[in-house]
Design a protein around this motif. Structure first.
Motif, PDB file in Angstrom:
ATOM      1  N   ILE A 201     -36.672  37.065  41.820  1.00  0.00           N
ATOM      2  CA  ILE A 201     -36.939  38.363  41.440  1.00  0.00           C
ATOM      3  C   ILE A 201     -37.239  38.421  39.932  1.00  0.00           C
ATOM      4  O   ILE A 201     -38.332  39.182  39.541  1.00  0.00           O
ATOM      5  CB  ILE A 201     -35.723  39.392  41.862  1.00  0.00           C
ATOM      6  CG1 ILE A 201     -35.492  39.651  43.225  1.00  0.00           C
ATOM      7  CG2 ILE A 201     -35.891  40.914  41.264  1.00  0.00           C
ATOM      8  CD1 ILE A 201     -34.179  40.125  43.664  1.00  0.00           C
ATOM      9  N   ILE A 202     -36.566  37.775  39.114  1.00  0.00           N
ATOM     10  CA  ILE A 202     -37.038  37.545  37.866  1.00  0.00           C
ATOM     11  C   ILE A 202     -38.390  37.139  37.460  1.00  0.00           C
ATOM     12  O   ILE A 202     -39.117  37.925  36.715  1.00  0.00           O
ATOM     13  CB  ILE A 202     -35.972  36.911  37.062  1.00  0.00           C
ATOM     14  CG1 ILE A 202     -34.696  37.730  37.041  1.00  0.00           C
ATOM     15  CG2 ILE A 202     -36.368  36.537  35.744  1.00  0.00           C
ATOM     16  CD1 ILE A 202     -33.280  36.928  36.478  1.00  0.00           C
ATOM     17  N   THR A 203     -38.774  36.234  38.173  1.00  0.00           N
ATOM     18  CA  THR A 203     -40.164  35.723  38.174  1.00  0.00           C
ATOM     19  C   THR A 203     -41.080  36.779  38.751  1.00  0.00           C
ATOM     20  O   THR A 203     -42.313  36.667  37.890  1.00  0.00           O
ATOM     21  CB  THR A 203     -40.181  34.276  38.573  1.00  0.00           C
ATOM     22  OG1 THR A 203     -40.074  34.174  39.925  1.00  0.00           O
ATOM     23  CG2 THR A 203     -39.379  33.280  37.772  1.00  0.00           C
ATOM     24  N   ASP A 204     -40.820  37.412  39.711  1.00  0.00           N
ATOM     25  CA  ASP A 204     -41.871  38.325  40.276  1.00  0.00           C
ATOM     26  C   ASP A 204     -41.988  39.522  39.054  1.00  0.00           C
ATOM     27  O   ASP A 204     -43.106  39.986  39.016  1.00  0.00           O
ATOM     28  CB  ASP A 204     -41.218  38.996  41.514  1.00  0.00           C
ATOM     29  CG  ASP A 204     -41.266  37.864  42.782  1.00  0.00           C
ATOM     30  OD1 ASP A 204     -42.193  37.062  42.720  1.00  0.00           O
ATOM     31  OD2 ASP A 204     -41.011  38.399  43.623  1.00  0.00           O
TER      32      ASP A 204
ATOM     33  N   ASP B 214     -42.422  26.944  37.345  1.00  0.00           N
ATOM     34  CA  ASP B 214     -42.350  26.282  38.571  1.00  0.00           C
ATOM     35  C   ASP B 214     -42.791  27.404  39.743  1.00  0.00           C
ATOM     36  O   ASP B 214     -43.392  26.895  40.671  1.00  0.00           O
ATOM     37  CB  ASP B 214     -40.790  26.145  39.105  1.00  0.00           C
ATOM     38  CG  ASP B 214     -40.231  24.960  38.472  1.00  0.00           C
ATOM     39  OD1 ASP B 214     -40.852  23.833  37.839  1.00  0.00           O
ATOM     40  OD2 ASP B 214     -38.976  25.076  38.309  1.00  0.00           O
ATOM     41  N   ALA B 215     -42.908  28.430  39.266  1.00  0.00           N
ATOM     42  CA  ALA B 215     -43.553  29.422  40.279  1.00  0.00           C
ATOM     43  C   ALA B 215     -45.040  29.660  39.905  1.00  0.00           C
ATOM     44  O   ALA B 215     -45.671  30.457  40.532  1.00  0.00           O
ATOM     45  CB  ALA B 215     -42.865  30.911  40.052  1.00  0.00           C
TER      46      ALA B 215
ATOM     47  N   ASP C 162     -43.269  35.479  50.454  1.00  0.00           N
ATOM     48  CA  ASP C 162     -43.239  34.914  48.963  1.00  0.00           C
ATOM     49  C   ASP C 162     -43.952  35.863  48.576  1.00  0.00           C
ATOM     50  O   ASP C 162     -44.666  35.573  47.369  1.00  0.00           O
ATOM     51  CB  ASP C 162     -43.813  33.564  49.064  1.00  0.00           C
ATOM     52  CG  ASP C 162     -45.047  33.408  49.848  1.00  0.00           C
ATOM     53  OD1 ASP C 162     -45.775  34.213  50.168  1.00  0.00           O
ATOM     54  OD2 ASP C 162     -45.517  32.029  50.007  1.00  0.00           O
ATOM     55  N   ASP C 163     -44.535  36.959  48.840  1.00  0.00           N
ATOM     56  CA  ASP C 163     -45.236  38.126  48.261  1.00  0.00           C
ATOM     57  C   ASP C 163     -44.419  38.501  46.908  1.00  0.00           C
ATOM     58  O   ASP C 163     -43.125  38.564  46.835  1.00  0.00           O
ATOM     59  CB  ASP C 163     -45.462  39.537  49.027  1.00  0.00           C
ATOM     60  CG  ASP C 163     -46.616  39.165  49.984  1.00  0.00           C
ATOM     61  OD1 ASP C 163     -47.027  37.918  49.947  1.00  0.00           O
ATOM     62  OD2 ASP C 163     -47.061  39.939  50.697  1.00  0.00           O
ATOM     63  N   ASN C 164     -45.300  39.012  45.976  1.00  0.00           N
ATOM     64  CA  ASN C 164     -44.390  39.675  44.617  1.00  0.00           C
ATOM     65  C   ASN C 164     -43.725  40.858  45.231  1.00  0.00           C
ATOM     66  O   ASN C 164     -44.436  41.576  45.886  1.00  0.00           O
ATOM     67  CB  ASN C 164     -45.464  39.675  43.614  1.00  0.00           C
ATOM     68  CG  ASN C 164     -44.740  40.465  42.241  1.00  0.00           C
ATOM     69  OD1 ASN C 164     -44.021  41.105  42.193  1.00  0.00           O
ATOM     70  ND2 ASN C 164     -44.955  39.533  41.167  1.00  0.00           N
ATOM     71  N   LEU C 165     -42.473  41.043  44.929  1.00  0.00           N
ATOM     72  CA  LEU C 165     -41.612  42.129  45.330  1.00  0.00           C
ATOM     73  C   LEU C 165     -42.009  43.371  44.476  1.00  0.00           C
ATOM     74  O   LEU C 165     -41.524  44.583  45.156  1.00  0.00           O
ATOM     75  CB  LEU C 165     -40.133  42.053  45.205  1.00  0.00           C
ATOM     76  CG  LEU C 165     -39.647  40.624  46.180  1.00  0.00           C
ATOM     77  CD1 LEU C 165     -38.269  40.401  45.817  1.00  0.00           C
ATOM     78  CD2 LEU C 165     -39.861  40.930  47.730  1.00  0.00           C
TER      79      LEU C 165
END
Length: 560
Positions: A221-224, A273-274, A523-526
């Motif tokens: 969630i943070i990386t999104d 990594d993302a 794996d979509d951006n939330l």
């Protein structure tokens, strides 16, 4: 920075001074105590510092100029001569209406940035009518159940005119989505939105325990959020990596630096990594530190942290953008130092702590109200806390020159010592597999607890003086006004939430929550899905639950 021959002469002169001038005075009068140490790190404070304690290091490599690497002396070329720090008083009353009233009051009194405190249910992703929220609604901050509450908080306050910091972590994506949605409704371009979400889950596992999801989905969630905001909300700081709560849990100053930067390293690595490029998101990282009573230790801490982050981002992550290497931070005066006894003493404590933050080059500052050891601060105590900053800015001279303690042999030596100790701790973190693994193994928690235990022992045994608590006590305490959140306040909040649920169109709510659930499984951006759910009038708890169904819930005390 000093010629070796000159340093040798200074050492010789110091020895002569110790023998001929100091010695007779010590023999006759002695000193107040045998050993002097810094506040929490236990660094022994020498009697006298000279250029020999700074050594032969080059000025450019270790000190430099403001706005240039390694940023020891500040991240901006003019610092407070160009613009004062943001005076961002942390506030959040029980209801959205009360919070709006407090914000308007603070703006009228000269506050230059808003800072939202949320109640415990909101921090844990529960609605005010949830059984888990019973008795806690509005107690530690404002209850935000839906976009309507967020709109009420900012009624009459245009989001393009203010910078807003939100102390929210596990549900940060939801509260940020609500803020963005309110901005959309106000007609404010997303690029004009300014502020910070705390969004630092790792320190929750160490110090605060207001987590929802296990670490892996939390990091996703943070990386999104990093990715979404880099593209959509570029002037919003996507995380405030928080040493404040680690320090409040009992850590030393060096541990506060090390574990905070260690968390920052973990977040950067996860973002890389993302698939994100470091210079795409790193300029939006910010930090949050505590400021305690020992002015020199705190100033040295801030300077050391700045220099360390510049080195870490360049040497470890090959950051190229200068903004990726600048450690920009918010400071809050230390809540754990406030006492319920003789609360007026807290005004003095806060003033010294604020001075340390300013001398250390903070970008924004919150000063605690004198009564926060007892309850939410009253308007009077909040005004005094804000006036403390304003007097510091306009009357003290502390903001008139950049990094005014630079060159102090003591401060430079202490800066070096804290930097070295913090890097040593980071080496231990790396040896244990990184910050997340060190937290999983409970090593970080044990290290902090050991320092906290020793500090409390010193207080209990009178080795550490706390004015008004274990020394200079008085028999009677003055009566003080207390801000209280009543059961009636909590009932009204639950009724407002029920009105939202009764009046909304449930079809779009269900569709938006289902789409979010599916996105969480993929794996979509939330963030776009969360914003859609917010605009459909889904509640904080419903949105959090849609992700709980997929990610599960972290169980406290279990292995991470």
């Amino acid at each position: 920075m000093f010629d070796p021959d000159d340093l040798a002469d200074i050492r010789s002169a110091k020895e002569e001074w110790e023998d001929e001038t100091l010695g007779p005075t010590l023999d006759r009068f002695g000193e107040r105590k045998e050993t002097f140490t810094t506040d929490t790190d236990g660094h022994e404070v020498d009697r006298l510092y000279t250029p020999d304690d700074v050594g032969e290091r080059g000025y450019d490599d270790e000190f430099g100029f403001p706005g240039e690497e390694p940023y020891t002396r500040g991240v901006y070329p003019t610092m407070y001569r160009g613009r004062l720090w943001t005076m961002r008083q942390y506030a959040g009353m029980g209801t959205a209406e009360e919070t709006n009233e407090r914000y308007r009051y603070l703006i009228d009194e000269g506050q230059t940035g808003l800072s939202m405190a949320f109640d415990l249910p909101t921090q844990m992703g529960y609605d005010s009518d949830d059984g888990m929220a019973a008795g806690e609604v509005g107690k530690s901050g404002v209850a935000i159940d839906s976009i309507h509450d967020m709109e009420t908080v900012f009624d009459g306050i245009s989001l393009d005119d203010v910078s807003t910091s939100m102390t929210i972590n596990a549900p940060a994506s939801i509260l940020l989505a609500m803020y963005i949605a309110v901005g959309d409704r106000q007609g404010v371009d997303r690029e004009q939105l300014r502020g910070t979400i705390q969004n630092d889950v790792l320190k929750e596992y160490v110090a605060r325990n207001t987590y929802i999801y296990p670490p892996e989905p939390s990091m996703r969630i943070i990386t999104d959020i990093f990715e979404f905001c880099a593209a959509e909300v570029p002037n919003f700081n996507t995380i405030s990596i928080s040493g404040y709560h680690i320090r409040e849990a009992g850590s030393s100053a060096a541990q506060e630096i090390a574990f905070t930067l260690g968390d920052g390293i973990e977040y950067v690595e996860r973002a890389l990594d993302a698939g994100l490029a470091v210079d795409e998101f790193a300029p939006q990282l910010s930090f949050f530190f505590a400021s305690y009573n020992n002015i020199f230790e705190e100033v040295a801490k801030f300077r050391a942290a700045r220099r360390m982050w510049a080195k870490i981002m360049e040497e470890r992550f090959d950051a190229d953008d200068p903004d990726s290497k600048k450690l920009k931070f918010h400071t809050q005066t230390a809540g754990s130092t406030l006492t319920a006894q003789q609360i007026d003493n807290n005004i003095v404590r806060v003033a010294y702590q604020a001075l340390a933050g300013v001398l250390g080059g903070t970008q924004s500052l919150h000063t605690n109200g004198k009564d926060e050891a007892l309850a939410l601060p009253t308007e009077e105590s909040v005004r005094t806390a804000l006036r403390t900053q304003q007097i510091l800015a306009h009357e003290s001279g502390a903001a008139d020159t950049i990094d005014p303690l630079a060159g102090s042999y003591y401060v430079e030596n202490l800066t070096d010592e804290l930097e070295q100790e913090a890097f040593d701790i980071l080496d231990s973190v790396d040896d244990r597999g990184g910050m997340l693994q060190a937290i999983e193994d409970q090593w970080v928690q044990r290290e902090v607890q050991d320092v906290a235990f020793e500090r409390q022992r010193e207080i209990d045994e009178g080795e550490r003086v706390i004015v008004g608590v274990n020394e200079y006590e008085v028999d009677e305490e003055a009566e003080v006004d207390i801000e209280e959140v009543t059961e009636e306040d909590q009932r009204r909040q639950r009724e407002r939430l029920q009105d939202v649920k009764d009046e909304r169109d449930d079809g779009p709510v269900e569709d938006a929550l289902a789409a979010l659930h599916d996105a969480a499984e993929g794996d979509d951006n939330l963030m776009p899905y969360i914003i859609d759910a917010v605009k459909a009038e889904a509640t904080t708890g419903e949105i959090a639950d849609a992700m709980r169904d997929v990610f599960g819930e972290h169980q406290g005390g279990a292995a991470l």
